[in-house]
Design a protein around this motif. Structure first.
Motif, mmCIF file in Angstrom:
data_model
loop_
_atom_site.group_PDB
_atom_site.id
_atom_site.type_symbol
_atom_site.label_atom_id
_atom_site.label_comp_id
_atom_site.label_asym_id
_atom_site.label_seq_id
_atom_site.Cartn_x
_atom_site.Cartn_y
_atom_site.Cartn_z
ATOM 1 N N GLY A 180 8.068 6.774 6.431
ATOM 2 C CA GLY A 180 7.285 7.967 6.152
ATOM 3 C C GLY A 180 7.676 8.681 4.871
ATOM 4 N N PRO A 181 8.931 9.138 4.728
ATOM 5 C CA PRO A 181 9.304 9.856 3.495
ATOM 6 C C PRO A 181 9.168 9.012 2.240
ATOM 7 C CG PRO A 181 10.903 10.238 5.241
ATOM 8 C CD PRO A 181 10.011 9.163 5.730
ATOM 9 N N THR A 182 9.580 7.752 2.304
ATOM 10 C CA THR A 182 9.497 6.917 1.101
ATOM 11 C C THR A 182 8.047 6.633 0.716
ATOM 12 O OG1 THR A 182 9.698 4.946 2.495
ATOM 13 C CG2 THR A 182 11.711 5.831 1.537
ATOM 14 N N ALA A 183 7.179 6.429 1.697
ATOM 15 C CA ALA A 183 5.776 6.171 1.379
ATOM 16 C C ALA A 183 5.131 7.380 0.716
ATOM 17 C CB ALA A 183 5.015 5.789 2.645
ATOM 18 N N VAL A 184 5.480 8.585 1.163
ATOM 19 C CA VAL A 184 4.915 9.795 0.565
ATOM 20 C C VAL A 184 5.397 9.954 -0.880
ATOM 21 C CG1 VAL A 184 4.914 12.314 0.684
ATOM 22 C CG2 VAL A 184 4.600 10.970 2.761
ATOM 23 N N MET A 185 6.686 9.752 -1.117
ATOM 24 C CA MET A 185 7.218 9.910 -2.473
ATOM 25 C C MET A 185 6.630 8.880 -3.432
ATOM 26 S SD MET A 185 11.242 10.924 -1.931
ATOM 27 C CE MET A 185 11.632 9.568 -0.801
ATOM 28 N N VAL A 186 6.594 7.623 -3.011
ATOM 29 C CA VAL A 186 6.081 6.579 -3.888
ATOM 30 C C VAL A 186 4.573 6.726 -4.081
ATOM 31 C CG1 VAL A 186 5.807 4.084 -4.133
ATOM 32 C CG2 VAL A 186 7.958 5.011 -3.308
ATOM 33 N N LEU B 64 0.079 -0.561 -3.329
ATOM 34 C CA LEU B 64 0.984 0.018 -2.341
ATOM 35 C C LEU B 64 0.416 -0.124 -0.937
ATOM 36 C CD1 LEU B 64 3.489 1.717 -1.600
ATOM 37 C CD2 LEU B 64 2.102 3.768 -2.021
ATOM 38 N N ALA B 65 -0.883 0.119 -0.776
ATOM 39 C CA ALA B 65 -1.496 -0.006 0.546
ATOM 40 C C ALA B 65 -1.420 -1.438 1.067
ATOM 41 C CB ALA B 65 -2.948 0.463 0.479
ATOM 42 N N VAL B 66 -1.674 -2.419 0.207
ATOM 43 C CA VAL B 66 -1.606 -3.824 0.639
ATOM 44 C C VAL B 66 -0.182 -4.209 1.018
ATOM 45 C CG1 VAL B 66 -1.868 -6.198 -0.172
ATOM 46 C CG2 VAL B 66 -3.646 -4.523 -0.644
ATOM 47 N N SER B 67 0.796 -3.763 0.226
ATOM 48 C CA SER B 67 2.189 -4.107 0.526
ATOM 49 C C SER B 67 2.660 -3.489 1.832
ATOM 50 C CB SER B 67 3.089 -3.663 -0.635
ATOM 51 O OG SER B 67 3.038 -2.246 -0.791
ATOM 52 N N LEU B 68 2.282 -2.232 2.081
ATOM 53 C CA LEU B 68 2.671 -1.600 3.345
ATOM 54 C C LEU B 68 1.975 -2.246 4.536
ATOM 55 C CD1 LEU B 68 2.804 2.186 2.376
ATOM 56 C CD2 LEU B 68 4.704 0.584 2.647
ATOM 57 N N LEU B 69 0.728 -2.668 4.340
ATOM 58 C CA LEU B 69 0.025 -3.361 5.418
ATOM 59 C C LEU B 69 0.701 -4.696 5.744
ATOM 60 C CD1 LEU B 69 -2.389 -3.488 7.344
ATOM 61 C CD2 LEU B 69 -3.712 -4.529 5.486
ATOM 62 N N LEU B 70 1.056 -5.446 4.711
ATOM 63 C CA LEU B 70 1.773 -6.703 4.942
ATOM 64 C C LEU B 70 3.130 -6.463 5.593
ATOM 65 C CD1 LEU B 70 1.009 -8.568 1.587
ATOM 66 C CD2 LEU B 70 0.033 -9.036 3.841
ATOM 67 N N ALA C 298 13.828 -3.728 4.914
ATOM 68 C CA ALA C 298 12.588 -4.303 4.389
ATOM 69 C C ALA C 298 11.713 -3.238 3.748
ATOM 70 C CB ALA C 298 11.835 -5.015 5.508
ATOM 71 N N ASN C 299 11.651 -2.051 4.356
ATOM 72 C CA ASN C 299 10.844 -0.974 3.789
ATOM 73 C C ASN C 299 11.413 -0.497 2.460
ATOM 74 O OD1 ASN C 299 8.679 1.192 4.258
ATOM 75 N ND2 ASN C 299 10.514 2.410 3.870
ATOM 76 N N ALA C 300 12.738 -0.414 2.345
ATOM 77 C CA ALA C 300 13.344 -0.015 1.074
ATOM 78 C C ALA C 300 13.056 -1.031 -0.023
ATOM 79 C CB ALA C 300 14.858 0.158 1.258
ATOM 80 N N VAL C 301 13.099 -2.320 0.323
ATOM 81 C CA VAL C 301 12.809 -3.356 -0.682
ATOM 82 C C VAL C 301 11.371 -3.233 -1.165
ATOM 83 C CG1 VAL C 301 12.629 -5.833 -1.061
ATOM 84 C CG2 VAL C 301 14.568 -4.922 0.206
ATOM 85 N N VAL C 302 10.428 -3.008 -0.251
ATOM 86 C CA VAL C 302 9.013 -2.998 -0.621
ATOM 87 C C VAL C 302 8.637 -1.713 -1.351
ATOM 88 C CG1 VAL C 302 6.676 -2.965 0.312
ATOM 89 C CG2 VAL C 302 8.338 -4.582 1.203
ATOM 90 N N THR C 303 8.974 -0.546 -0.797
ATOM 91 C CA THR C 303 8.520 0.714 -1.384
ATOM 92 C C THR C 303 9.152 0.999 -2.741
ATOM 93 O OG1 THR C 303 10.185 1.850 -0.049
ATOM 94 C CG2 THR C 303 7.949 1.808 0.788
ATOM 95 N N TRP C 304 10.418 0.650 -2.913
ATOM 96 C CA TRP C 304 11.033 0.862 -4.222
ATOM 97 C C TRP C 304 10.802 -0.321 -5.150
ATOM 98 C CZ3 TRP C 304 11.706 5.701 -4.515
ATOM 99 C CH2 TRP C 304 12.152 6.435 -3.422
ATOM 100 N N LEU D 102 2.581 -10.675 -3.580
ATOM 101 C CA LEU D 102 1.540 -9.734 -3.983
ATOM 102 C C LEU D 102 0.559 -10.291 -5.021
ATOM 103 C CD1 LEU D 102 3.127 -6.160 -4.145
ATOM 104 C CD2 LEU D 102 1.314 -6.991 -2.659
ATOM 105 N N PRO D 103 0.975 -11.124 -5.997
ATOM 106 C CA PRO D 103 -0.028 -11.655 -6.939
ATOM 107 C C PRO D 103 -1.159 -12.426 -6.269
ATOM 108 C CG PRO D 103 2.157 -11.953 -7.840
ATOM 109 C CD PRO D 103 2.342 -11.456 -6.444
ATOM 110 N N TRP D 104 -0.926 -13.008 -5.111
ATOM 111 C CA TRP D 104 -2.005 -13.692 -4.403
ATOM 112 C C TRP D 104 -3.089 -12.721 -3.932
ATOM 113 C CZ3 TRP D 104 2.100 -17.007 -1.542
ATOM 114 C CH2 TRP D 104 2.270 -18.226 -2.227
ATOM 115 N N PHE D 105 -2.733 -11.449 -3.796
ATOM 116 C CA PHE D 105 -3.678 -10.445 -3.311
ATOM 117 C C PHE D 105 -4.295 -9.631 -4.446
ATOM 118 C CE2 PHE D 105 -0.807 -11.363 0.161
ATOM 119 C CZ PHE D 105 -1.649 -11.423 1.264
#
Length: 348
Positions: free
Chosen positions: A93-99, A119-125, A166-172, A228-231
Motif C-alpha cells: 500500500g504505502p509503496t504503491a502510493v509513493m511510486v 506500474l499497473a501491469v507490474s502490480l497485477l502480475l 517481491a513487492n520491494a523489487v517490483v515497485t522500486w 515487462l517488455p513482453w507487455f
C-alpha cells in the motif's frame, strides 16, 4: 558583448520539472533482447531451484532453522525500532502510493500514460503470480512452525515467497525500468536492489520470514521486471484506447450542452426582453425582444401617420359628437365669406 547569464544547476533542475510542450517523439521503451531473455531464463531456473530445495528439505531448510534459532532481533535489539519502520518500504500500500505519485507526475510531464500503465501491469502480475504461489505452497512462517527441521509446506500458510521482498523489487525496480537515460537506469537499478535487499533481510531479522522465502521473493520480483517488455504492446494499445475514449467524451460534452440549450443567436448580440404594450392572460405582461419593439415603434400606427399640414383657417370645423346645442343658423365658419341671403337678411 555577451549579456545572457549562465544557467546554474538549480535552473536546470527547475527546467526539468516543467511540463514538456508535447509528448516526446521517441520514448526509451525496453525491448526483449537476447540478454534480457538469458537473464529471465536464469532467474526462472533459480526460482525453480529454490522451490525444489525447500520441497526436498535440503540444506537450505536447515539454514532456515539455524537463522531462526539465532534470533537476530535478540542479537541486535538496538536496531529493532529502525527495522520496524524500514520494512514499510516493502508493504504494497504505502509503496504503491509513493511510486504512483511520482509516475503520475511523469505521465503529466511527458503527455503519456505509459508510466502509470506499466506500474499497473507490474502490480497485477505481482498479485497474480506471488499470490498464487503463496496459496499453492501454503508454507508456515517461523513463528508458526510446528516441527523442527521440516519445510512446513502445505500447512495453510502464506509466506512463501516473501511478498514484502517481491513487492520491494517490483515497485522500486519499476523506476529503473522507466528511467529516461541509461545512466539514470543504472543508478536506480542499484538503488532498488539495495532497498529490496534491505527489506528482505528486515523480514528475516524480525522473524516473519525464512531466509528461503526472501530468496524466492527476490527471484519472483525480478521475473516480473524482466518480463515487462513482453507487455509493452498491450500497454501501448491500452494507452491509445484510453486517449481515444477521452477525446470522444470531450467531443460529446459540447454537443450535449447544445441539445439542452441551443444557441440560435451569435455570441455578442444579446437578446434584451422588454414589456410590450399588450398583456397576456390576466395582468401578466408579455415580454418581447427589444429589437421587435424598436422595429414596431419605427412604423407609426395609422392614427399617428403623418399627413400634410394645413393652415388653421383651411380646416373644416367638426361638431363634436354629443353636443346638445345646435349650430346657429347665422354662424358661418371662420374665414369664409357670408352668403348673400344672410347679408340681405341682416339688412332688412
Amino acid at each position: 558583448m555577451r549579456t545572457e547569464r549562465n544557467l546554474t544547476r538549480l535552473d536546470r533542475v527547475f527546467a526539468r520539472l516543467d511540463r514538456e510542450p508535447e509528448r516526446p517523439v521517441l520514448l526509451d521503451v525496453p525491448k526483449m533482447s537476447r540478454h534480457r531473455i538469458a537473464l529471465f531464463a536464469g532467474t526462472l531456473a533459480f526460482y525453480a531451484a529454490i522451490v525444489w530445495a525447500v520441497l526436498i528439505t535440503s540444506w537450505l531448510v536447515r539454514l532456515d532453522w539455524q537463522v531462526m534459532f539465532f534470533r537476530p532481533y535478540q542479537q541486535w535489539p538496538e536496531i529493532h525500532a529502525f527495522v520496524d519502520y524500514y520494512v514499510v518500504l516493502g508493504q504494497r500500500g504505502p509503496t504503491a502510493v509513493m511510486v504512483a505519485a511520482w509516475l503520475g507526475w511523469r505521465s503529466w510531464r511527458q503527455h503519456t500514460l505509459r508510466p502509470l500503465l506499466a506500474l499497473a501491469v507490474s502490480l497485477l502480475l505481482l498479485n497474480v503470480t506471488v499470490g498464487a504461489a503463496k496459496l499453492g505452497m501454503g508454507r508456515l512462517g517461523p513463528h508458526y512452525a510446528t516441527t523442527i527441521g521440516s519445510n512446513e509446506m502445505w500447512l495453510g500458510g502464506d509466506i512463501f515467497p516473501s511478498g514484502h521482498t517481491a513487492n520491494a523489487v517490483v515497485t522500486w525496480g519499476i523506476l529503473a525500468y522507466l528511467a529516461s537515460t541509461p545512466r539514470a537506469r543504472r543508478w536506480l537499478s542499484a538503488l532498488s536492489a539495495v532497498v529490496s535487499l534491505g527489506v528482505g533481510l528486515s523480514t528475516v531479522y524480525i522473524g516473519t520470514h525464512w531466509l528461503s522465502d526472501v530468496l524466492l521473493g527476490w527471484a519472483a520480483g525480478l521475473l516480473i521486471l524482466l518480463a515487462l517488455p513482453w507487455f509493452e504492446p498491450l500497454i501501448a494499445r491500452s494507452e491509445a484506447w484510453i486517449l481515444a475514449l477521452r477525446d470522444r467524451l470531450r467531443d460529446r460534452v459540447p454537443a450535449r450542452a447544445g441539445r439542452v440549450a441551443p444557441v440560435t443567436r451569435p455570441v455578442g448580440a444579446p437578446v434584451v426582453l422588454t414589456p410590450s404594450a399588450t398583456t397576456g392572460r390576466g395582468d401578466d405582461p408579455v415580454y418581447e425582444p427589444a429589437s421587435a419593439s424598436r422595429s414596431r415603434a419605427a412604423v407609426a400606427p395609422v392614427y399617428l401617420a403623418s399627413a400634410p399640414l394645413t393652415a388653421h383657417a383651411e380646416r373644416t370645423p367638426v361638431t363634436p359628437a354629443g353636443v346638445r346645442r345646435p349650430q346657429h343658423a347665422e354662424r358661418h365658419p371662420r374665414g369664409s365669406a357670408p352668403t348673400s341671403t344672410a347679408r340681405h337678411g341682416a339688412g332688412g
